[in-house]
Enzyme design. Structure first.
Site, mmCIF file in Angstrom:
data_model
loop_
_atom_site.group_PDB
_atom_site.id
_atom_site.type_symbol
_atom_site.label_atom_id
_atom_site.label_comp_id
_atom_site.label_asym_id
_atom_site.label_seq_id
_atom_site.Cartn_x
_atom_site.Cartn_y
_atom_site.Cartn_z
ATOM 1 N N GLU A 495 0.824 -1.217 0.000
ATOM 2 C CA GLU A 495 0.000 0.000 0.000
ATOM 3 C C GLU A 495 0.858 1.267 0.000
ATOM 4 O O GLU A 495 0.583 2.222 -0.717
ATOM 5 C CB GLU A 495 -0.952 0.009 1.202
ATOM 6 N N HIS A 578 -5.130 -5.776 -11.665
ATOM 7 C CA HIS A 578 -4.723 -6.827 -10.728
ATOM 8 C C HIS A 578 -4.534 -8.164 -11.431
ATOM 9 O O HIS A 578 -4.195 -9.154 -10.799
ATOM 10 C CB HIS A 578 -5.757 -6.993 -9.610
HETATM 11 ZN ZN LIG Z 1 -2.528 -2.383 -4.985
#
Ligand SMILES: [Zn+2]
Length: 823
Positions: A495, A578
Site C-alpha cells: 500500500e 490486478h
Molecule cells: Zn494495490
C-alpha cells in the site's frame, strides 16, 4: 430535356454554394476568436455559434483547421441540433443556395432546381453519414429541414428581379474564398509528421544502444534510449528533435516540474505538458542527461501531439462542478480544491486525433461509505465524463459472504497508537504500526524520507469494516485503510508503495500503466518483508484474513498471466490492473532470483522513481529498467543483461530487435472502455423530459459502479462481471439500433431511484415499482432478441435463477439480498 438538365445543374450549384460559402465565415470566426474560438461546442447564441451553425446547415459534417492558430474542429448538424441552434442553421446556408438558384436558373425553373438542391443536400449528407456510420441518426433531421428551408427561400428570392450577370459575383466570391480558407481539414487517421525522419536521425547520432518504443496510439516513441549531444541546453535539444514528439516546438508546451541530479551525477528533468496554461492529464516528458550533462541518454515521452482542438476556458464554475460530482456521492466532501485539466479520452481508433475536453477534477471522499473517487466534470458541458478510483486496493475483488449490506457507518477509530507510543495490545494496530515503520526504514535506505520524500506522516486506519478482506491506499485522503486482520507487512509495503508511485512515476491506475503500478507495489511489498524478516518469499497476503492473493513466482496459480501470450484484455478492474500485473511480477521474480536481490531492488526503485511516467507501458518499463541497470552497474553488465533476459522470458523482447522470436505476441492495445450505459444516457438525448435528469441518471450509474468495484454483494459482483464482459457487445447492438439505445437510456432513467438508493440507508425505504421491473423485463427481452447469441443465453440464465417479478413492492436493499440468494 434541356430544361431538366439546367434545373439539375442549378440545384447542384446551389448546394455547393451553400456548403462552400460558410468556410470563409468559419475562417473569419476562428481568426477573430483567438485560441478559444467559440465554435462547434459553444453554439449557444455566440456569433461563432451562429456561423458554425451555418456550416452545419448545409447538412454536411465539416472538419476544419487553422494551423496558424493551432485550431481544428468539426461541425455537424447533430451538434447544431443538440445545441438548439437549428433556427440559425436554417437561415444562412439556404439563403446563399437560394440566391444561386435565382441567378443560375430562369424564374420558372427555380422550384425544380430547388427540389434538386434539397435532394442533393439530403443525399450528400446521408452518404457522408453512412461513411461515418455513427452520425447517421443525428443527420436524419437536418437535411430535410434544410431542403424545406431552401425551397421557401428560393421561392421568396424568385419573386425578386436580379440581373443574370450578377451570378458571376457569388461564384467569384466562392472561388476566391476557397483557397484562402479551405486548408485541408485534419485527416481522420492522424499521423504526426516527421516522426520517422526524426527517429532515423536519432538512431544515426546515437549508434549502438539506441532503442525506441513506439506508441501505436499516438504514433510517436514513448521511450527512447540514445546518445545525443545536448548542445545549447534541453530546450534547444527538444526543438532540434521536435519530430520525435510530433509537434513543432515541444518546449513551448512543457512546464518544468523538477530538475534533479542524483548521486551518480545523472540529471533528471521532468516536465508537464500544458496548453494555454491548462495541464494535459497524465502527459509528462522526462529528459535524462548523462553524468556531466553533455548528452541526452533517455527520454520518456508522454506528450500528446494527437489532441483535437483544446478549449481552455471553463463555462462551468468549480463550485458547480463539485455540485455535479456530489450527485454521485451525496455524503461526500471535497478532499482537495478542484483542478482544471485537459482530459484525453482513451477512446478513438489507433492513429485518430483524440478528444481532450476541458474538465474539473473533483476529489470526493465519503467517510461513511469509505468510497473515494476522482470525478472529471466537463467544464463546458457540465456532465461527469470520467471517474477514477481514489483508492488503490491490494486486491481487486473478493466474494463476500454478506447476507445484507454492511455499508456505511464505518468506525474511523480514535487514535490507537502514535509514533514512539507503547504497543496498544490490539494486534491490527500494532501490526500496522510496525509495518509502516519497517516500510519507512526500507525506503530510507534509498535516501527517501516517507512516501513523498518530504517526511509526511504515515496515517493508517485499521479494522475498517467496509474494507473486509481488503486494504487500500487512498489517493484522495493520502492515508492507508485496512480491513480487519489485513495488516501483514507485505500488504503494508504494497500500500505504501502506491503512495511512493503517486509521488514519482504516478503510473495511471488503468491498463498496462495500472498493472505496472500494482506490480511495483507487489515488488516492494515482498522487498519490505525481506528487509524486515530476511525471508525471500513471493506470495502476497498469506498472513491476512484474505489468504494468499498472488504468487509472483507462479502467477497462474492465482489466475494471473505470467506471459504476454496470456495477456487479458478487459474493461473490468480498471482494465485488468490486478490481473496483468502477473506479467511484470513474473519478470521481477526471474530477475531477483538470477542476480543479487538487493541489486534487483535498486534497479526497480531507480526505474520507478526516475524513468517511468504516468502512461508508461510494459515496454517502457523494460527500457527504463535496463537504463537504470546501465546507470548503476554499467552497459553490458550482467545485471542489465538479466533485466533484458527476464523481460524476454515473459514475452516482451527488445523492440529494436529486428528478428523477435516467432512466438512473440504483439503488444496489445488497450480496450476502449467507454461504458455503454453512460454513453446511451448522455449521448442520445432520448430521456423522458419529465423524468430524472441526465446528471441524476449518470450519478446513479456511478454509484452502482462504486458498489460493483467494491464487490459489495455476490449479485453485484456477478452482474458487474457480466456487464463488463458484454460491454462491447452491447455497444455494438445499441449503435446499430437507435431504438434499442433509447430504450436502454429510458430504462435506466425509470429505475434511477432504485439505483441511486440501493446500498445506502435510502435503499431500505425506496420501493422497487412494477413499472421499474416491467421496463427492465422488456429491455432484457429486446437485448436478447437483438443479440440472439451468447449474451441472450446469459440473460436467460440469469432470469432462470431469479424471478424479477418477485422484486416488485420491496425496498431496493431487500431486492438486492433476494438477488444474492438467487445466483
Ligand atoms: Zn494495490
Amino acid at each position: 430535356m434541356r430544361i431538366v438538365w439546367r434545373s439539375v445543374a442549378a440545384g447542384l450549384a446551389a448546394w455547393l454554394t451553400g456548403l462552400l460559402v460558410v468556410w470563409p465565415l468559419l475562417k473569419l470566426v476562428a481568426a477573430l476568436g483567438g485560441p478559444d474560438a467559440p465554435l462547434a461546442r459553444t453554439l449557444g447564441g455566440t456569433p461563432g455559434g451562429v456561423l458554425a451553425a451555418a456550416a452545419g446547415g448545409t447538412g454536411v459534417p465539416v472538419s476544419w483547421s487553422v494551423p496558424m492558430l493551432g485550431l481544428a474542429g468539426r461541425v455537424t448538424p447533430g451538434t447544431m441540433l443538440a445545441q438548439g441552434s437549428s433556427l440559425v442553421m436554417l437561415i444562412a446556408a439556404p439563403i446563399a443556395a437560394g440566391l444561386m438558384l435565382r441567378l443560375l436558373a430562369r424564374r420558372d425553373l427555380v422550384p425544380a432546381a430547388a427540389v434538386v438542391h434539397a435532394l442533393a443536400a439530403t443525399g450528400g449528407t446521408l452518404l457522408l453519414g453512412v461513411l461515418q456510420r455513427h452520425e447517421v441518426a443525428q443527420l436524419a433531421v437536418a437535411p430535410v429541414a434544410v431542403g424545406l428551408a431552401t425551397l421557401i427561400w428560393s421561392a421568396g428570392i424568385g419573386l425578386v428581379r436580379l440581373p443574370r450577370r450578377a451570378a458571376v459575383l457569388p461564384i467569384v466570391l466562392v472561388v476566391a474564398g476557397v483557397p484562402l480558407v479551405a486548408t485541408p481539414a485534419q485527416a481522420a487517421a492522424y499521423r504526426p509528421p516527421g516522426v520517422d525522419g526524426a527517429l532515423a536521425t536519432a538512431r544515426k547520432e546515437s549508434g549502438v544502444g539506441f532503442a525506441a518504443v513506439r506508441d501505436r496510439r499516438r504514433g510517436v516513441p514513448s521511450t527512447l534510449t540514445l546518445h545525443s549531444a545536448i548542445g545549447g541546453g534541453v530546450d534547444s535539444w527538444l526543438r532540434g528533435h521536435a519530430g520525435l514528439f510530433g509537434v513543432t516546438d515541444p518546449a513551448s508546451q512543457l512546464s518544468l516540474i523538477r530538475r534533479t541530479t542524483d548521486s551518480l551525477g545523472v540529471q533528471h528533468v521532468r516536465y508537464q505538458q500544458v496548453i494555454n496554461g491548462v495541464p494535459v492529464f497524465g502527459a509528462q516528458v522526462t529528459v535524462h542527461l548523462s553524468a556531466g550533462g553533455r548528452y541526452v541518454q533517455t527520454v520518456g515521452n508522454g506528450l500528446r501531439a494527437d489532441l483535437r482542438t483544446p478549449y481552455t476556458t471553463p463555462l462551468v464554475s468549480a463550485a458547480r462542478a463539485v455540485q455535479i460530482a456530489r450527485l454521485a456521492l451525496p455524503g461526500a466532501s471535497p478532499a482537495q480544491p478542484p483542478k482544471l485539466y485537459l482530459y484525453p479520452m482513451s477512446a478513438g481508433t489507433a492513429g485518430a486525433r483524440t478528444d481532450a475536453p476541458l474538465v474539473w477534477e473533483v476529489a470526493l471522499g465519503d467517510d461513511n461509505s469509505g468510497v473515494a473517487n476522482f470525478y472529471y466534470v466537463d467544464a463546458r458541458a457540465g456532465h461527469v465524463i470520467a471517474v477514477r478510483d481514489g483508492t488503490e486496493h491490494v486486491l481487486h475483488r473478493i466474494i463476500y459472504d454478506l447476507k445484507n449490506l454492511a455499508y456505511g457507518k464505518v468506525p474511523f477509530p480514535a487514535v490507537a497508537r502514535v509514533e514512539g507510543g507503547p504497543p496498544s495490545g490490539q494486534q491490527d494496530v500494532d501490526e500496522a504500526y510496525d509495518g509502516t515503520g519497517a516500510t519507512y526504514r526500507y525506503y530510507q535506505g534509498f535516501g527517501r524520507d516517507s512516501y513523498d520524500d518530504h517526511g509526511s506522516i504515515l496515517a493508517s486506519y485499521v479494522r475498517a469494516s467496509d474494507f473486509h478482506n481488503n486494504a487500500g491506499w487512498s489517493q484522495v485522503r493520502e492515508v492507508m485503510i485496512y480491513g480487519p486482520n489485513m495488516t501483514a507487512i507485505d500488504v503494508t509495503g504494497h500500500e505504501l508503495t502506491h503512495a511512493v508511485t503517486q509521488y514519482t512515476a504516478n503510473l495511471m491506475y488503468h491498463y498496462q500503466s495500472g498493472a505496472l503500478n500494482e506490480s511495483f507495489s507487489d515488488v516492494f511489498g515482498v522487498s519490505v518483508r525481506r528487509f524486515e524478516t530476511g525471508a525471500s518469499r513471493w506470495d502476497i497476503g498469506t498472513e491476512t484474513a484474505a489468504g494468499t492473493l498472488r504468487d509472483m513466482a507462479h502467477p497462474e496459480r492465482y489466475e494471473q498471466p505470467g506471459h504476454m501470450r496470456d495477456y487479458v484484455t478487459t474493461c473490468s478492474d480498471n482494465g485488468g490492473v490486478h490481473t496483468n500485473s502477473g506479467i511484470p511480477n513474473k519478470m521481477y521474480y526471474l530477475l531477483a532470483t538470477s542476480i543479487d536481490p538487493d541489486k534487483a531492488e535498486d534497479i526497480m526503485y531507480r526505474a520507478l522513481t526516475e524513468y517511468l511516467s504516468p502512461e508508461s507501458r510494459f515496454l517502457d518499463a523494460r527500457i527504463g529498467e535496463i537504463q537504470a541497470a546501465w546507470d548503476l552497474y554499467g552497459k553490458g553488465s550482467d545485471e542489465a543483461e538479466a533485466v533484458s533476459d527476464a523481460w524476454d522470458a515473459v514475452g516482451l523482447p527488445d523492440p529494436e530487435d529486428a528478428t523477435p522470436p516467432e512466438d512473440t505476441p504483439p503488444d496489445p492495445d488497450d480496450p476502449t472502455c467507454l461504458c455503454v450505459l453512460a454513453t446511451a444516457v448522455s449521448g442520445n438525448g432520448g430521456l423522458d423530459p419529465s423524468g430524472a435528469s441526465v446528471d441524476a441518471v449518470l450519478a446513479s450509474l456511478l454509484h452502482m459502479r462504486d458498489l460493483i468495484s467494491a464487490g459489495q454483494t455476490p449479485a453485484l459482483v456477478r452482474y458487474g462481471d457480466l456487464f463488463y464482459r458484454y460491454n462491447d457487445r452491447l455497444t455494438a447492438l445499441t449503435d446499430a439500433n437507435p431504438a434499442l439505445k433509447q430504450q436502454l437510456a429510458r430504462t435506466i432513467q425509470i429505475v434511477q431511484p432504485a439505483f441511486a438508493a440501493v446500498g445506502t440507508g435510502a435503499g431500505n425505504t425506496t420501493i422497487v415499482t412494477a413499472a421499474m421491473i416491467a421496463a427492465v423485463q422488456s429491455l432484457l427481452d429486446a437485448i436478447a432478441a437483438a443479440d440472439g447469441g451468447l449474451l441472450a443465453v446469459e440473460i436467460n440464465a440469469v432470469r432462470a435463477k431469479a424471478d424479477l417479478n418477485q422484486m416488485v413492492g420491496h425496498p431496493a436493499n431487500q431486492d438486492l439480498s433476494y438477488l444474492d440468494g438467487h445466483l
